[in-house]
Design an enzyme around this catalytic site. Structure first.
Site, mmCIF file in Angstrom:
data_model
loop_
_atom_site.group_PDB
_atom_site.id
_atom_site.type_symbol
_atom_site.label_atom_id
_atom_site.label_comp_id
_atom_site.label_asym_id
_atom_site.label_seq_id
_atom_site.Cartn_x
_atom_site.Cartn_y
_atom_site.Cartn_z
ATOM 1 C CB SER A 67 76.501 13.806 -25.746
ATOM 2 O OG SER A 67 77.477 14.648 -25.229
ATOM 3 C CG HIS A 104 77.399 19.023 -27.280
ATOM 4 N ND1 HIS A 104 76.367 19.255 -26.400
ATOM 5 C CD2 HIS A 104 77.960 17.859 -26.905
ATOM 6 C CE1 HIS A 104 76.318 18.278 -25.503
ATOM 7 N NE2 HIS A 104 77.284 17.401 -25.801
ATOM 8 C CG HIS A 126 80.006 19.623 -21.446
ATOM 9 N ND1 HIS A 126 79.852 19.891 -22.774
ATOM 10 C CD2 HIS A 126 79.069 18.693 -21.126
ATOM 11 C CE1 HIS A 126 78.864 19.151 -23.268
ATOM 12 N NE2 HIS A 126 78.373 18.413 -22.290
ATOM 13 C CE1 TYR A 128 84.011 18.010 -22.436
ATOM 14 C CE2 TYR A 128 82.496 17.263 -20.737
ATOM 15 C CZ TYR A 128 82.807 17.446 -22.071
ATOM 16 O OH TYR A 128 81.916 17.064 -23.033
ATOM 17 C CD GLU A 129 82.548 22.326 -24.039
ATOM 18 O OE1 GLU A 129 82.662 22.950 -25.100
ATOM 19 O OE2 GLU A 129 81.446 22.083 -23.500
ATOM 20 C CB ALA A 156 74.721 11.200 -23.370
ATOM 21 C CG MET A 259 80.952 14.163 -17.804
ATOM 22 S SD MET A 259 82.269 14.058 -19.023
ATOM 23 C CE MET A 259 82.699 12.305 -18.915
ATOM 24 C CB SER A 260 75.859 18.243 -18.671
ATOM 25 O OG SER A 260 74.902 17.232 -18.938
ATOM 26 C CG ASN A 283 78.258 4.760 -21.097
ATOM 27 O OD1 ASN A 283 77.762 5.847 -21.418
ATOM 28 N ND2 ASN A 283 79.018 4.621 -20.028
ATOM 29 C CG HIS A 297 82.203 11.545 -26.986
ATOM 30 N ND1 HIS A 297 81.186 11.927 -26.128
ATOM 31 C CD2 HIS A 297 82.164 12.450 -28.009
ATOM 32 C CE1 HIS A 297 80.565 12.999 -26.609
ATOM 33 N NE2 HIS A 297 81.136 13.325 -27.746
HETATM 34 O O1 LIG Z 1 76.135 17.006 -22.688
HETATM 35 P P1 LIG Z 1 75.968 15.632 -22.126
HETATM 36 O O2 LIG Z 1 75.866 15.622 -20.649
HETATM 37 O O3 LIG Z 1 74.835 14.905 -22.788
HETATM 38 O O4 LIG Z 1 77.305 14.861 -22.534
HETATM 39 C C1 LIG Z 1 77.773 13.636 -21.979
HETATM 40 C C2 LIG Z 1 78.831 13.941 -20.957
HETATM 41 C C3 LIG Z 1 80.036 14.225 -21.842
HETATM 42 O O5 LIG Z 1 79.963 15.516 -22.356
HETATM 43 C C4 LIG Z 1 79.866 13.273 -22.968
HETATM 44 C C5 LIG Z 1 80.644 12.017 -22.727
HETATM 45 O O6 LIG Z 1 80.512 11.141 -23.816
HETATM 46 O O7 LIG Z 1 78.459 12.948 -23.002
HETATM 47 N N1 LIG Z 2 80.534 10.879 -16.395
HETATM 48 C C1 LIG Z 2 79.997 10.168 -17.391
HETATM 49 N N2 LIG Z 2 79.378 10.814 -18.364
HETATM 50 C C2 LIG Z 2 78.837 10.071 -19.340
HETATM 51 N N3 LIG Z 2 78.138 10.462 -20.418
HETATM 52 C C3 LIG Z 2 77.800 9.356 -21.104
HETATM 53 N N4 LIG Z 2 78.249 8.269 -20.488
HETATM 54 C C4 LIG Z 2 78.897 8.688 -19.376
HETATM 55 C C5 LIG Z 2 79.568 8.025 -18.313
HETATM 56 O O1 LIG Z 2 79.678 6.795 -18.267
HETATM 57 N N5 LIG Z 2 80.099 8.810 -17.349
#
Ligand SMILES: O=P(O)(O)O[C@@H]1C[C@H](O)[C@@H](CO)O1
Ligand SMILES: Nc1nc2[nH]cnc2c(=O)[nH]1
Length: 326
Positions: A67, A104, A126, A128-129, A156, A259-260, A283, A297
């Site tokens: 991200s 993305h 992802h 969740y999509e 991220a 989340m990935s 964060n 986000h």
């Molecule tokens: O694709 P990543 O894992 O970098 O994205 C992170 C997880 C969520 O998609 C998003 C949350 O802000 O960032």
């Molecule tokens: N699950 C999760 N994914 C993230 N992607 C960026 N920050 C976070 C977070 O705090 N939790």
């Protein structure tokens, strides 16, 4: 970090969105399994061949941009740094899913980084999509079919380790496959031996030599203070975590949560790719009930933008080193 969120409105209603549900459903023995890998070996080869027919070189290094690191408006991002780029929007690639998440861009970019040919997913898929894990990870198999032997997965993530700071880089030394605890794994379903074995090991998923070298590179390039190594975990999202969940993950030994990546790495190791991964800590996870801040986000994307120069430089150097070892 509450700076200006540079989100641009992305038109998600692309005309080709219907392709998401229009995957060729060739399966082993002609049978359809509700939760199986509907991308047969042959259909992955077809996607790879489509790309190979249009690119005059064959990269051995594949990069997945997390991200903010592959945002289409972010002209300084890692993906935008490739020289002589050849771009394939996902909707133009037969049987490819499309990205629906801000930050993305949704294209495969072939080009050169540090004069090394690479291919880059500027945008990932992802869970969740609405995509099952095997579909989220399918592009890794396309990379493999193209000739990629080394994967760099970036993401991220929220920092759980209290010594981390926003903007730090955590090299992934291991993961906890939290979704796998509930039986959700990208390799679930009939195994295709031409990709890899039924029961792939994961105890050395993240290449130790690359971790060591990447830390040396970070130090040599003046990024040493930013870089840690730690344990990443992936939750399904899209909701961020509760305080109780984060406290639990901390106790389990997770240093960062996202989340990935985990399902991509499992798929890459299944087909014997060498893996290097890192998280940009966008964060700090909130483990205090009295804290008034909330994860969001925008902040994730802002930190990606803030660090784009360092990340580009770091990845270029890692790519340079990888190419020397091949
Ligand atoms: O694709 P990543 O894992 O970098 O994205 C992170 C997880 C969520 O998609 C998003 C949350 O802000 O960032
Ligand atoms: N699950 C999760 N994914 C993230 N992607 C960026 N920050 C976070 C977070 O705090 N939790």
């Amino acid at each position: 970090m509450n700076g200006t969120c540079e989100l641009k409105t992305k038109v998600l209603n692309r005309t080709n969105e219907s392709k998401v549900n229009n995957v060729e459903q060739e399966t082993q023995n002609g049978q359809y399994y509700a939760n199986s890998n509907v991308y047969s070996y042959e259909s992955v080869v077809k996607i790879a061949q489509f790309l190979l027919d249009r690119v005059p070189f064959t990269p051995k290094i594949g990069i997945i941009c997390g991200s903010g690191m592959g945002a289409y408006w972010n002209k300084g991002s890692l993906a935008e740094a490739l020289q002589n780029p050849i771009k394939f929007p996902y909707e133009d690639i037969p049987n490819f899913p499309i990205s629906t998440v801000e930050g993305h861009a949704g294209q495969l970019v072939f080009g050169y980084l540090s004069d090394v040919p690479v291919m880059c997913m500027q945008g990932r898929f992802h869970y969740y999509e609405g995509y099952p894990l095997w579909k989220c990870a399918m592009p890794v198999r396309v990379m493999k079919m193209i000739g990629v032997t080394h994967l760099i997965a970036t993401n991220a993530a929220g920092g759980l380790n209290k010594t981390y700071k926003v903007g730090d880089i955590m090299i992934v030394k291991d993961h906890i496959n939290m979704m796998g605890f509930a039986g959700n794994n990208p390799l679930q379903g009939p195994n295709e031996e031409r990709f890899g074995p039924r029961f792939p090991p994961m105890n050395s998923a993240y290449n130790k030599q690359l971790i060591r070298k990447a830390k040396e590179i970070a130090t040599a390039e003046g990024l040493g203070d930013l870089v840690h190594d730690g344990v990443y975990t992936c939750l399904g999202g899209p909701s961020f975590e509760t305080v109780a969940e984060l406290k639990m993950l901390g106790m389990l030994g997770c240093d960062a949560v996202g989340m990935s990546t985990v399902h991509e790495v499992i798929t890459a190791r299944h087909c014997n790719m060498t893996v290097f991964a890192f998280s940009l800590i966008t964060n700090m996870c909130i483990t205090d009930y009295d804290c008034k801040e909330e994860a969001n986000h925008c902040e994730v994307l802002d930190v990606g933008k803030l660090r784009e120069g360092d990340l580009k430089h770091f990845v270029s150097k890692v790519v340079e080193y990888m190419a020397q070892t091949m």
